[in-house]
Design an enzyme around this catalytic site. Structure first.
Site, PDB file in Angstrom:
ATOM      1  N   PRO A 113       3.076  -6.768  -1.948  1.00  0.00           N
ATOM      2  CG  PRO A 113       4.402  -4.931  -2.898  1.00  0.00           C
ATOM      3  CD  PRO A 113       3.005  -5.435  -3.319  1.00  0.00           C
ATOM      4  CD  GLU A 114      -0.166  -8.143   3.520  1.00  0.00           C
ATOM      5  OE1 GLU A 114       0.116  -7.588   4.772  1.00  0.00           O
ATOM      6  OE2 GLU A 114      -0.834  -8.697   3.167  1.00  0.00           O
ATOM      7  NE  ARG A 173     -12.823   2.767  13.753  1.00  0.00           N
ATOM      8  CZ  ARG A 173     -13.392   3.767  12.346  1.00  0.00           C
ATOM      9  NH1 ARG A 173     -13.749   4.028  11.288  1.00  0.00           N
ATOM     10  NH2 ARG A 173     -12.137   4.779  12.977  1.00  0.00           N
ATOM     11  CG  HIS A 220       5.577  -5.863 -17.668  1.00  0.00           C
ATOM     12  ND1 HIS A 220       5.039  -5.415 -18.417  1.00  0.00           N
ATOM     13  CD2 HIS A 220       5.676  -6.819 -17.696  1.00  0.00           C
ATOM     14  CE1 HIS A 220       4.280  -6.087 -19.021  1.00  0.00           C
ATOM     15  NE2 HIS A 220       4.947  -7.704 -18.488  1.00  0.00           N
ATOM     16  NE  ARG A 241      -2.485  -7.404 -11.754  1.00  0.00           N
ATOM     17  CZ  ARG A 241      -3.060  -8.062 -10.965  1.00  0.00           C
ATOM     18  NH1 ARG A 241      -2.853  -8.864  -9.637  1.00  0.00           N
ATOM     19  NH2 ARG A 241      -4.582  -7.810 -10.527  1.00  0.00           N
TER      20      ARG A 241
END
Ligand SMILES: [Zn+2]
Length: 281
Positions: free
Chosen positions: A2-3, A156, A94, A113
């Site tokens: 998920p973002e 950077r 789960h 997980r």
């Protein structure tokens, strides 16, 4: 994984379910996920009323009226299911944390997980919470812009791909939306971050907002169905332009006379990058 858009969609789905409701019972069905659950989790939540839900980067924040904040990160595979009051539901393997609300509804964190995080902090300490201390700007907030992004990238030496995954530069992006935003901005993920020019940073900031907003719009439409039987919130299918599309035609380049341009996959820092070398420069 998920973002930002997925977590924001979960937040929007949970908001009407939880806001104003008391957490009646807390059932932790194991000792923790990535880290142990806080020892005072049940004590802090039980009897507290949910004041509001917010989000920072990929973290869901549930603000309680006792000045505690429940912090949830969905990790790699976390999902949140909403079970309506009176609805039949057998807990599954789960389902690790079950919050039962005063109206009998249940909010269930499922995470096969177990890379997810469940934590607590005092509201007054939220800005000092370790994961939030060094976070960059929220990409959908007003303070994020091309010049802000350009300033963060200046000097950077790593790739622009790695820089955009760095949560100190911009918060909430992961592999999927970084690939999509670079594609939309026509910038190669292999470029050195510090060499991105001001005009490109403007394009990139706009592309980041656009891919996130389109994902949110897709989630928004699936939200209407979130009360369906399994009540599952967390993931939805988007049409990605490049992500996971190795070997497929570039939707931008694949026109007459320019055939043969296909999405490439590169490995950067151990993770897959998907891009079109023909138009991402
Ligand atoms: Zn292309």
């Amino acid at each position: 994984m998920p973002e930002l858009p997925e977590v924001e969609t979960v937040r929007r789905g949970l908001e009407p379910v939880m806001t104003g409701h008391v957490i009646a019972t807390v059932e932790a069905r194991r000792a923790g996920l990535r880290y142990p659950f806080p020892g005072n989790l049940a004590a802090a939540l039980t009897g507290a009323k949910v004041a509001q839900l917010s989000r920072r980067a990929k973290y869901l924040l549930i603000h309680l009226d006792n000045q505690q904040v429940l912090i949830i990160h969905l990790g790699m595979s976390g999902r949140i299911a909403v079970i309506r009051p009176g609805e039949d539901y057998q807990l599954q393997k789960h389902d690790h944390l079950v919050l039962t609300l005063g109206d009998g509804g249940r909010v269930i964190l499922n995470d096969p997980r177990r890379f997810g995080i469940v934590d607590l902090t005092a509201a007054s300490q939220l800005d000092h919470y370790p994961a939030f201390k060094n976070l960059g700007p929220e990409p959908l907030a007003n303070q994020f812009s091309g010049p802000v992004l350009a300033a963060a990238l200046a000097g950077r030496r790593n790739s622009i791909k790695a820089a955009l995954l760095d949560q100190r530069i911009v918060a909430g992006l992961g592999n999927i939306y970084v690939c999509e935003a670079l594609y939309q901005a026509a910038i190669s993920p292999l470029r050195i971050a510090g060499a991105i020019e001001a005009a490109e940073a403007d394009l990139l900031a706009a592309a980041i907002r656009d891919v996130l907003n389109r994902a949110l719009a897709a989630g928004g439409s699936s939200l209407r169905d979130y009360r369906k039987a399994d009540g599952e919130l967390g993931y939805f299918q988007h049409q990605f332009a490049v992500y996971n599309r190795e070997g497929q035609p570039c939707p931008y380049c694949d026109c007459e006379g320019r055939r043969g341009n296909v999405i490439q996959r590169a490995i950067q820092h151990g993770r897959s990058t998907f891009y079109c070398p023909a138009h991402q420069k």
